[in-house]
Design a protein around this motif. Structure first.
Motif, PDB file in Angstrom:
ATOM      1  N   TRP A 247       0.728  -1.138  -0.126  1.00 23.34           N
ATOM      2  CA  TRP A 247       0.073  -0.027   0.135  1.00 23.34           C
ATOM      3  C   TRP A 247       0.819   1.240  -0.026  1.00 23.34           C
ATOM      4  CZ3 TRP A 247      -4.912  -0.815  -1.311  1.00 23.34           C
ATOM      5  CH2 TRP A 247      -5.346  -1.928  -0.786  1.00 23.34           C
ATOM      6  N   THR A 259      -7.891  -3.720   8.966  1.00 24.21           N
ATOM      7  CA  THR A 259      -8.699  -4.423   8.040  1.00 24.21           C
ATOM      8  C   THR A 259     -10.031  -4.695   8.747  1.00 24.21           C
ATOM      9  OG1 THR A 259      -9.091  -6.223   6.681  1.00 24.21           O
ATOM     10  CG2 THR A 259      -7.853  -6.607   8.836  1.00 24.21           C
ATOM     11  N   CYS A 291      -8.331   1.237  -3.743  1.00 21.52           N
ATOM     12  CA  CYS A 291      -9.487   1.063  -3.036  1.00 21.52           C
ATOM     13  C   CYS A 291      -9.192  -0.504  -2.212  1.00 21.52           C
ATOM     14  CB  CYS A 291     -10.845   0.754  -3.782  1.00 21.52           C
ATOM     15  SG  CYS A 291     -11.991   0.418  -2.979  1.00 21.52           S
ATOM     16  N   PRO A 292      -9.395  -0.115  -0.854  1.00 23.49           N
ATOM     17  CA  PRO A 292      -9.100  -1.701  -0.104  1.00 23.49           C
ATOM     18  C   PRO A 292      -9.949  -2.695  -0.280  1.00 23.49           C
ATOM     19  CG  PRO A 292      -9.899  -0.116   1.209  1.00 23.49           C
ATOM     20  CD  PRO A 292      -9.666   0.775   0.001  1.00 23.49           C
ATOM     21  N   VAL A 294     -11.257  -3.673  -3.209  1.00 28.36           N
ATOM     22  CA  VAL A 294     -11.243  -4.140  -4.787  1.00 28.36           C
ATOM     23  C   VAL A 294     -10.385  -5.366  -4.712  1.00 28.36           C
ATOM     24  CG1 VAL A 294     -10.530  -3.797  -7.186  1.00 28.36           C
ATOM     25  CG2 VAL A 294     -11.874  -2.181  -5.794  1.00 28.36           C
ATOM     26  N   ASP A 295     -10.626  -6.524  -5.331  1.00 27.10           N
ATOM     27  CA  ASP A 295      -9.587  -7.643  -5.443  1.00 27.10           C
ATOM     28  C   ASP A 295      -8.441  -7.155  -6.345  1.00 27.10           C
ATOM     29  OD1 ASP A 295     -11.228  -9.509  -3.997  1.00 27.10           O
ATOM     30  OD2 ASP A 295     -12.338 -10.104  -5.606  1.00 27.10           O
ATOM     31  N   ARG A 296      -7.339  -7.652  -5.867  1.00 28.10           N
ATOM     32  CA  ARG A 296      -6.200  -7.431  -6.510  1.00 28.10           C
ATOM     33  C   ARG A 296      -5.380  -8.864  -7.105  1.00 28.10           C
ATOM     34  NH1 ARG A 296      -2.837  -3.555  -2.677  1.00 28.10           N
ATOM     35  NH2 ARG A 296      -1.203  -4.282  -4.016  1.00 28.10           N
ATOM     36  N   ASP A 301      -0.639  -6.689 -10.619  1.00 30.11           N
ATOM     37  CA  ASP A 301      -0.998  -5.770  -9.514  1.00 30.11           C
ATOM     38  C   ASP A 301      -0.182  -4.533  -9.998  1.00 30.11           C
ATOM     39  OD1 ASP A 301      -1.096  -4.318  -7.299  1.00 30.11           O
ATOM     40  OD2 ASP A 301      -0.560  -6.097  -5.924  1.00 30.11           O
ATOM     41  N   TYR A 334      -6.471 -11.095  -3.629  1.00 36.23           N
ATOM     42  CA  TYR A 334      -6.554 -10.543  -2.413  1.00 36.23           C
ATOM     43  C   TYR A 334      -7.021  -9.175  -2.224  1.00 36.23           C
ATOM     44  CZ  TYR A 334      -2.115  -8.093  -3.558  1.00 36.23           C
ATOM     45  OH  TYR A 334      -1.120  -7.504  -4.108  1.00 36.23           O
ATOM     46  N   LYS A 335      -7.589  -8.771  -1.221  1.00 37.14           N
ATOM     47  CA  LYS A 335      -7.935  -7.448  -0.871  1.00 37.14           C
ATOM     48  C   LYS A 335      -7.730  -7.169   0.516  1.00 37.14           C
ATOM     49  CE  LYS A 335     -12.839  -8.657  -0.446  1.00 37.14           C
ATOM     50  NZ  LYS A 335     -14.034  -8.385  -0.979  1.00 37.14           N
ATOM     51  N   CYS A 340     -15.273  -0.610   1.397  1.00 37.23           N
ATOM     52  CA  CYS A 340     -14.718   0.758   1.452  1.00 37.23           C
ATOM     53  C   CYS A 340     -15.500   1.764   2.317  1.00 37.23           C
ATOM     54  CB  CYS A 340     -14.443   1.129  -0.057  1.00 37.23           C
ATOM     55  SG  CYS A 340     -13.531   2.857  -0.248  1.00 37.23           S
TER      56      CYS A 340
END
Length: 357
Positions: A247, A259, A291-292, A294-296, A301, A334-335, A340
């Motif tokens: 991040w 989280t 955005c935390p 949203v799947d990454r 990435d 992961y996210k 959010c």
């Protein structure tokens, strides 16, 4: 203030773009209530940039490692990274500054004359450093660090699978004679086999200063404990060659974000010198790619940032299969959070924020 420095031109002629430059010049006229080293360094970097617009051969300033080294020693980490992109001299100096800072923050745990041996062991065992040491390393030179310098509680080592014994032996040889096994916290039970804490008896100025090292034995990849971290300040990893931060929009700020994933609860808040938030509701701009909720995807990435800090590292394999590849050829989805809480984000969840403490 952090500057993204452009490459200075070699001509005296000023184009319309240069005349209408959008460089923030307020730092030159701002009232100097208290000039910190970082503030003075930013002023000097801006002046050098302006010289590049007006003076012939000002690029020679950017090609002088001695001058850059002196300036960057007072700058924050984003500025160091910016200068590393200027040219080969900037990259070399940025790597030197990073290495010196890493050696400095390790000093309470690893003597300066043993720094190279420590980095060699990181490389040989494909292990990493995380926790408060990396957090302080990223904070050096920041304007806000004067408001509360973080305390170093211990040195956190992520030992690669089956390499725990190598680390314990190395630290025993360095004087860490008191060892105790501790329980694995809930968020890391699936990715960490066991955790050992070693203590080195030290008496300094009549007071006991017992540095502690915490070695976590990973079940698989080094990145697994990082992805399982409940706080944003715990999502940084330093290997023998690279610095990774999951991040980067939060890595260089004081705040820590928690989280809301239920399986990561039950962990105490981080060092109280960092303001802690239970969500990203305090963000004022749209999250965008950060955005935390949203799947990454690890193989594509565009958020995770890395810096090749070790100019002395000699890769033993090709870059596509480099020695300290934290993903180890696997693909992760992961996210950081389920929801959010940023009202400016298109993924904003309007439910009332739940206190996780």
């Amino acid at each position: 203030m952090s500057l993204l420095l452009p490459s200075p031109p070699l001509s005296m002629e000023m184009t319309a773009t240069q005349i209408n430059s959008k460089l923030d010049l307020s730092i030159l006229t701002r009232a100097k209530k208290r000039s910190s080293p970082a503030h003075m360094a930013d002023r000097l970097l801006l002046l050098i940039t302006l010289l590049g617009v007006h003076i012939r051969d000002a690029a020679s300033v950017f090609s002088s490692p001695e001058i850059l080294l002196m300036i960057l020693s007072y700058c924050d980490f984003p500025t160091v990274i910016s200068v590393s992109r200027a040219n080969r001299h900037g990259r070399m100096v940025a790597q030197t500054v990073f290495r010196d800072r890493f050696r400095t923050v390790l000093t309470p745990y690893v003597p300066a004359d043993r720094f190279n041996a420590f980095v060699d062991l990181l490389r040989q065992t494909r292990s990493g450093v995380t926790g408060s040491v990396v957090r302080l390393l990223l904070a050096i030179g920041s304007y806000w660090i004067e408001k509360g310098t973080p305390r170093l509680s211990n040195l956190n080592i992520l030992a690669a699978h089956n390499r725990f014994a190598d680390w314990k032996k190395w630290f025993k040889d360095e004087g860490y004679v008191n060892w105790q096994q501790t329980s694995v916290a809930q968020p890391w039970k699936r990715c960490v086999i066991d955790v050992w804490v070693g203590e080195k008896p030290v008496v300094l100025r009549g007071r006991n200063k017992n540095p502690k090292v915490m070695i976590s034995h990973c079940r698989s990849n080094l990145v697994d404990p990082i992805l399982a971290a409940p706080w944003s300040v715990q999502t940084n990893l330093l290997t023998a060659s690279f610095l990774y931060t999951l991040w980067p929009n939060l890595a260089f700020h004081r705040e820590a974000v928690r989280t809301d994933l239920s399986n990561l609860r039950g962990v105490r808040r981080p060092n109280n010198t960092w303001p802690a938030h239970t969500s990203n509701s305090y963000w004022r701009k749209a999250c965008g790619k950060y955005c935390p909720a949203v799947d990454r995807l690890s193989c594509d990435d565009r958020v995770t940032a890395s810096f090749d800090w070790n100019a002395n590292a000699v890769p033993e394999v090709q870059s596509a299969e480099r020695l300290d590849d934290v993903w180890n050829g696997k693909t992760y989805v992961y996210k950081f959070s389920k929801r959010c809480r940023n009202p400016s984000c298109k993924n904003y969840a309007s439910n009332r924020e739940v206190n996780v403490y």
